[in-house]
Design a protein around this motif. Sequence first.
Motif, PDB file in Angstrom:
ATOM      1  N   VAL A  69      47.605  41.483  60.785  1.00 48.36           N
ATOM      2  CA  VAL A  69      47.702  42.755  61.497  1.00 48.36           C
ATOM      3  C   VAL A  69      47.861  43.946  60.542  1.00 48.36           C
ATOM      4  CG1 VAL A  69      50.204  42.512  61.856  1.00 48.36           C
ATOM      5  CG2 VAL A  69      48.870  43.939  63.429  1.00 48.36           C
ATOM      6  N   THR A  70      48.392  43.680  59.337  1.00 47.77           N
ATOM      7  CA  THR A  70      48.581  44.778  58.378  1.00 47.77           C
ATOM      8  C   THR A  70      47.349  45.026  57.504  1.00 47.77           C
ATOM      9  OG1 THR A  70      49.614  43.128  56.965  1.00 47.77           O
ATOM     10  CG2 THR A  70      51.097  44.607  58.180  1.00 47.77           C
ATOM     11  N   ASP A  71      46.365  44.129  57.577  1.00 45.10           N
ATOM     12  CA  ASP A  71      45.134  44.310  56.793  1.00 45.10           C
ATOM     13  C   ASP A  71      44.325  45.479  57.356  1.00 45.10           C
ATOM     14  OD1 ASP A  71      45.883  42.128  55.329  1.00 45.10           O
ATOM     15  OD2 ASP A  71      44.441  40.734  56.226  1.00 45.10           O
ATOM     16  N   VAL A  72      43.206  45.778  56.685  1.00 40.43           N
ATOM     17  CA  VAL A  72      42.302  46.815  57.201  1.00 40.43           C
ATOM     18  C   VAL A  72      40.904  46.202  57.296  1.00 40.43           C
ATOM     19  CG1 VAL A  72      41.279  49.086  56.800  1.00 40.43           C
ATOM     20  CG2 VAL A  72      43.646  48.649  56.096  1.00 40.43           C
ATOM     21  N   LEU A  73      40.256  46.459  58.420  1.00 42.05           N
ATOM     22  CA  LEU A  73      38.923  45.923  58.625  1.00 42.05           C
ATOM     23  C   LEU A  73      37.916  47.071  58.542  1.00 42.05           C
ATOM     24  CD1 LEU A  73      37.330  43.365  59.569  1.00 42.05           C
ATOM     25  CD2 LEU A  73      37.739  44.143  61.918  1.00 42.05           C
ATOM     26  N   VAL A  74      36.902  46.893  57.694  1.00 41.49           N
ATOM     27  CA  VAL A  74      35.817  47.880  57.629  1.00 41.49           C
ATOM     28  C   VAL A  74      34.525  47.151  57.986  1.00 41.49           C
ATOM     29  CG1 VAL A  74      34.604  49.587  56.224  1.00 41.49           C
ATOM     30  CG2 VAL A  74      37.021  49.084  55.752  1.00 41.49           C
ATOM     31  N   ILE A  75      33.948  47.500  59.116  1.00 42.46           N
ATOM     32  CA  ILE A  75      32.732  46.809  59.556  1.00 42.46           C
ATOM     33  C   ILE A  75      31.549  47.749  59.371  1.00 42.46           C
ATOM     34  CG2 ILE A  75      33.679  45.101  61.134  1.00 42.46           C
ATOM     35  CD1 ILE A  75      33.521  47.309  63.261  1.00 42.46           C
ATOM     36  N   HIS A  76      30.452  47.180  58.867  1.00 44.43           N
ATOM     37  CA  HIS A  76      29.304  48.015  58.508  1.00 44.43           C
ATOM     38  C   HIS A  76      28.164  47.833  59.493  1.00 44.43           C
ATOM     39  CE1 HIS A  76      30.673  49.236  54.402  1.00 44.43           C
ATOM     40  NE2 HIS A  76      31.476  48.206  54.599  1.00 44.43           N
ATOM     41  N   ASP A  77      27.719  48.968  60.030  1.00 46.32           N
ATOM     42  CA  ASP A  77      26.504  49.032  60.856  1.00 46.32           C
ATOM     43  C   ASP A  77      26.655  48.355  62.227  1.00 46.32           C
ATOM     44  OD1 ASP A  77      24.949  50.763  59.476  1.00 46.32           O
ATOM     45  OD2 ASP A  77      24.011  49.255  58.229  1.00 46.32           O
ATOM     46  N   PRO A  78      25.656  48.598  63.111  1.00 49.21           N
ATOM     47  CA  PRO A  78      25.776  48.061  64.469  1.00 49.21           C
ATOM     48  C   PRO A  78      25.902  46.536  64.517  1.00 49.21           C
ATOM     49  CG  PRO A  78      24.076  49.751  64.426  1.00 49.21           C
ATOM     50  CD  PRO A  78      24.501  49.521  62.994  1.00 49.21           C
ATOM     51  N   GLN A  79      25.306  45.820  63.567  1.00 49.65           N
ATOM     52  CA  GLN A  79      25.314  44.348  63.628  1.00 49.65           C
ATOM     53  C   GLN A  79      26.717  43.773  63.763  1.00 49.65           C
ATOM     54  OE1 GLN A  79      23.517  46.223  61.632  1.00 49.65           O
ATOM     55  NE2 GLN A  79      21.830  45.155  60.618  1.00 49.65           N
ATOM     56  N   THR A  80      27.714  44.443  63.153  1.00 51.78           N
ATOM     57  CA  THR A  80      29.059  43.857  63.152  1.00 51.78           C
ATOM     58  C   THR A  80      30.063  44.644  63.999  1.00 51.78           C
ATOM     59  OG1 THR A  80      29.572  45.034  61.107  1.00 51.78           O
ATOM     60  CG2 THR A  80      28.814  42.762  60.869  1.00 51.78           C
ATOM     61  N   VAL A  81      29.585  45.653  64.739  1.00 52.73           N
ATOM     62  CA  VAL A  81      30.549  46.524  65.421  1.00 52.73           C
ATOM     63  C   VAL A  81      31.327  45.781  66.518  1.00 52.73           C
ATOM     64  CG1 VAL A  81      28.901  47.528  67.081  1.00 52.73           C
ATOM     65  CG2 VAL A  81      30.909  48.836  66.407  1.00 52.73           C
ATOM     66  N   ALA A  82      30.663  44.851  67.221  1.00 52.65           N
ATOM     67  CA  ALA A  82      31.373  44.144  68.298  1.00 52.65           C
ATOM     68  C   ALA A  82      32.381  43.169  67.699  1.00 52.65           C
ATOM     69  CB  ALA A  82      30.374  43.407  69.191  1.00 52.65           C
ATOM     70  N   LEU A  83      31.999  42.536  66.602  1.00 50.45           N
ATOM     71  CA  LEU A  83      32.935  41.652  65.890  1.00 50.45           C
ATOM     72  C   LEU A  83      34.207  42.436  65.530  1.00 50.45           C
ATOM     73  CD1 LEU A  83      31.942  39.616  62.716  1.00 50.45           C
ATOM     74  CD2 LEU A  83      33.866  41.146  62.704  1.00 50.45           C
ATOM     75  N   GLY A  84      34.020  43.650  65.043  1.00 45.27           N
ATOM     76  CA  GLY A  84      35.165  44.484  64.666  1.00 45.27           C
ATOM     77  C   GLY A  84      36.044  44.800  65.859  1.00 45.27           C
ATOM     78  N   ALA A  85      35.410  45.184  66.968  1.00 48.03           N
ATOM     79  CA  ALA A  85      36.186  45.533  68.162  1.00 48.03           C
ATOM     80  C   ALA A  85      36.953  44.316  68.665  1.00 48.03           C
ATOM     81  CB  ALA A  85      35.245  46.058  69.244  1.00 48.03           C
ATOM     82  N   SER A  89      42.104  41.287  69.226  1.00 47.02           N
ATOM     83  CA  SER A  89      42.933  40.078  69.142  1.00 47.02           C
ATOM     84  C   SER A  89      44.026  40.193  68.085  1.00 47.02           C
ATOM     85  CB  SER A  89      42.059  38.844  68.885  1.00 47.02           C
ATOM     86  OG  SER A  89      41.370  39.011  67.673  1.00 47.02           O
ATOM     87  N   ILE A  90      43.758  40.836  66.956  1.00 49.04           N
ATOM     88  CA  ILE A  90      44.758  40.884  65.873  1.00 49.04           C
ATOM     89  C   ILE A  90      45.494  42.222  65.858  1.00 49.04           C
ATOM     90  CG2 ILE A  90      45.090  40.590  63.354  1.00 49.04           C
ATOM     91  CD1 ILE A  90      43.798  38.123  64.449  1.00 49.04           C
ATOM     92  N   GLY A  91      44.769  43.288  66.217  1.00 49.29           N
ATOM     93  CA  GLY A  91      45.406  44.607  66.260  1.00 49.29           C
ATOM     94  C   GLY A  91      45.407  45.358  64.940  1.00 49.29           C
ATOM     95  N   LEU A  92      44.606  44.911  63.984  1.00 48.47           N
ATOM     96  CA  LEU A  92      44.639  45.587  62.675  1.00 48.47           C
ATOM     97  C   LEU A  92      43.814  46.880  62.696  1.00 48.47           C
ATOM     98  CD1 LEU A  92      42.409  43.616  60.124  1.00 48.47           C
ATOM     99  CD2 LEU A  92      42.039  43.672  62.576  1.00 48.47           C
ATOM    100  N   PRO A  93      44.148  47.848  61.804  1.00 51.77           N
ATOM    101  CA  PRO A  93      43.363  49.083  61.736  1.00 51.77           C
ATOM    102  C   PRO A  93      41.904  48.762  61.425  1.00 51.77           C
ATOM    103  CG  PRO A  93      45.265  49.173  60.250  1.00 51.77           C
ATOM    104  CD  PRO A  93      45.218  47.795  60.808  1.00 51.77           C
ATOM    105  N   THR A  94      40.996  49.374  62.173  1.00 51.97           N
ATOM    106  CA  THR A  94      39.584  49.022  62.050  1.00 51.97           C
ATOM    107  C   THR A  94      38.738  50.278  61.899  1.00 51.97           C
ATOM    108  OG1 THR A  94      39.939  47.042  63.362  1.00 51.97           O
ATOM    109  CG2 THR A  94      37.687  47.850  63.261  1.00 51.97           C
ATOM    110  N   ILE A  95      37.864  50.248  60.887  1.00 54.47           N
ATOM    111  CA  ILE A  95      36.989  51.400  60.622  1.00 54.47           C
ATOM    112  C   ILE A  95      35.548  50.936  60.775  1.00 54.47           C
ATOM    113  CG2 ILE A  95      36.271  53.105  58.887  1.00 54.47           C
ATOM    114  CD1 ILE A  95      38.968  52.521  57.451  1.00 54.47           C
ATOM    115  N   TRP A  96      34.765  51.687  61.515  1.00 57.32           N
ATOM    116  CA  TRP A  96      33.337  51.359  61.631  1.00 57.32           C
ATOM    117  C   TRP A  96      32.540  52.271  60.703  1.00 57.32           C
ATOM    118  CZ3 TRP A  96      29.230  53.170  65.550  1.00 57.32           C
ATOM    119  CH2 TRP A  96      28.058  52.420  65.365  1.00 57.32           C
ATOM    120  N   ARG A  97      31.864  51.683  59.717  1.00 56.86           N
ATOM    121  CA  ARG A  97      31.008  52.441  58.799  1.00 56.86           C
ATOM    122  C   ARG A  97      29.569  52.284  59.284  1.00 56.86           C
ATOM    123  NH1 ARG A  97      28.010  55.738  56.534  1.00 56.86           N
ATOM    124  NH2 ARG A  97      27.977  56.012  54.281  1.00 56.86           N
TER     125      ARG A  97
END
Length: 494
Positions: free
Chosen positions: A138-154, A159-167
Motif C-alpha cells: 500500500v505504501t508503494d507507488v504504481l506508475v502505469i503507462h498508456d491505455p493498455q495498462t490503465v485498467a490494471l492500474g485502477a 484492491s491494494i490502495g496504493l498511490p497510482t499515476i497514469w502516464r
Amino acid sequence: MIAELSSTVRIISPSHHVGLDDYAAVGALALPVQDLRAHAAIIVPRFEDRTIWMVNSTAQGGGVAEMLPGVVALLRELGLAVEWVVAGSDDPDFFRLTKRIHNLVHGEGDPALTRDDRTLFETVSRRNSDALAARVKVTDVLVIHDPQTVALGAMLKESIGLPTIWRCHIGLDRRTPETSAAWKFLRPWATACDRAVFSAPEYIPDYLSGKATIIHPAVDPLSHKNRDLSIHKLVGILCNSGLIGEQAPPRSPPFEHRARRLQPDGRWAAATEPEDLGLLFRPFVTQVSRWDRLKGWRPLLRGFVTLKERYTHDGKLEPIGLRTIETSRLLLAGPDPEAIEDDPEGREVLDELRDDYLALPSALQREIAILALPMDSAKQNALMVNALQRCSTVVVQNSLREGFGLTVTEAMWKAIPVLGSSAAGIRQQIHDGLEGRLVRDPEDPDEIARALREMLADDHARDRWARAAQRRAHHDFLIFTQLRRWLEVLGEIG
Ligand code: UDP
C-alpha cells in the motif's frame, strides 16, 4: 534478467551501461546531472522502503519501451527502488483492441466500442493485476503507462490502495467523435488513478484536468541509440549490420542478425543487394519508425518520387543544390517483418508500402531503400538506428498523428536537420523554420517534395536548423529534465 510473475506479467531488469558519473563527465551534461542530484536529495528519502512500479505492455518496440530502461536505471541510481513490469497478453484480440483504442485516441478508426470490448479489456487486466497484487504494498507507488495498462492500474488501486499515476504517452490536440469514444471507454479506470501525466496540455481529457500534469518525453544522450559514434565505430556498425559491404581488416565480427532490404522482385535480401546503398557518400532522406499507418510512409514515398520527378532539372537551383537532390536517396527503415508477426496492422502497412515500391520504375527503385532492421538484439538495433540517423542529410517524421515522436528528438539531439509533420507531438519540438521544417499536410506529396527540395538545396539553412534543434533538445528533451519532473510528481504524491 527476467522474473515471470505469470505467463503474461514479467519483471524486467533493464541493462543500462552508464551511470550518472558518466553523464557528469560530459561537459555539457555536468550541470543537468548536478541539478538532478540536488532534487533527488530532497525527494528520495521520502521513499525509503517503498517500491515504484513502472508498468507497460511491451519490453521492445516504440517510444515507451525505448525510454523506460534509462528512466528505471537512473532513478535507481538516485536511490529509489524502481521495478519495471511488462504486463501483456497472449490473446491477439487484446492487442487488436488496444491498437484500436490507440488509433481512436489519435482520432482514427471505428468509434463503436462494445460491451464485449470492455469485457475483454477487463478480463486481461484483471488477470494481470492479480499476478502483480502479491508483490505490491500500500505504501508503494504504481506508475502505469498508456491505455493498455490503465485498467490494471485502477484494479490494483482498488484492491491494494496504493498511490497510482497514469502516464499516457498519446493524445490529439482536438476532440472528434473518435477521440471522445476512446476517452469515454477509458474514463472509469483513468479517473480511478490519483494523478495523470501527459506529454502536452492539449491531450488532457476534461475529466482529468484537475489531476493531470505534463512531462515531456526525452532521450538518453549516452544510450546506444543516441551516443556519439566515432567515424570508425559508425563504419564498423554499418559493416557489422550488413548496411555496407565488408571492409578489411574487420574490427569486430558481423552481427548475428543483419539488416535486410526489399528487392525489386519483392524478396527480402542483404541490404547491399542489388547494389551498395551509398550510405557514406549519398545525401540520405531517412525515416525510421514502426510500420504504422499513422507514420505517413506512403505519402512520404510519393513525396520523394515527386521530388525526383520534378526537381532534378530545376533551373532555379545552384549546381550544388541540384546535385544534392539528384544524388539523394530515400531510406525507409522499420522493424524486420519477422519481429512483428503479432502486429497484423504493421504487416499490412509494410505490404502496402512494398506494393507501392514494386510499382515504381526501376530507375526510381534504385533511389529508394526499404530496410528491415532486426529486433533480436535491442543494443544492435539501437546502434543501427543511431548510425542510419547520423548518415542522413535529413531525418523525416511524416506522421499523420504523433503523441511526441522520439525519432524527431533523436535527430535533433544528433544535430541532423529534421523535416516533421505538424502533428501535435512534433509541433511540441519543432517550430517551423526555427529548429527544422514542418509540412502542414503530411498526406500531400507535393508539399513534402517542396519542403525536401528546400532543405536539400540549402546547406546553410540545414546547419542553422540543426544547431537550433540540438540546443532545444539539450535544454528541454534530455533524460535529466524528464527525471527531475518525475521526482517532482513523486514528491507531490509521496
Ligand atoms: N525504433 C527502433 N527501431 C525501429 C523502429 C523504431 O529503434 O525499427 C525506435 C525509434 O528510434 C524511436 C522509437 O522506436 O526511439 C519510436 O518512438 P516514437 O516516439 O518516434 O514513436 P512510437 O513508436 O512510440 O509511436
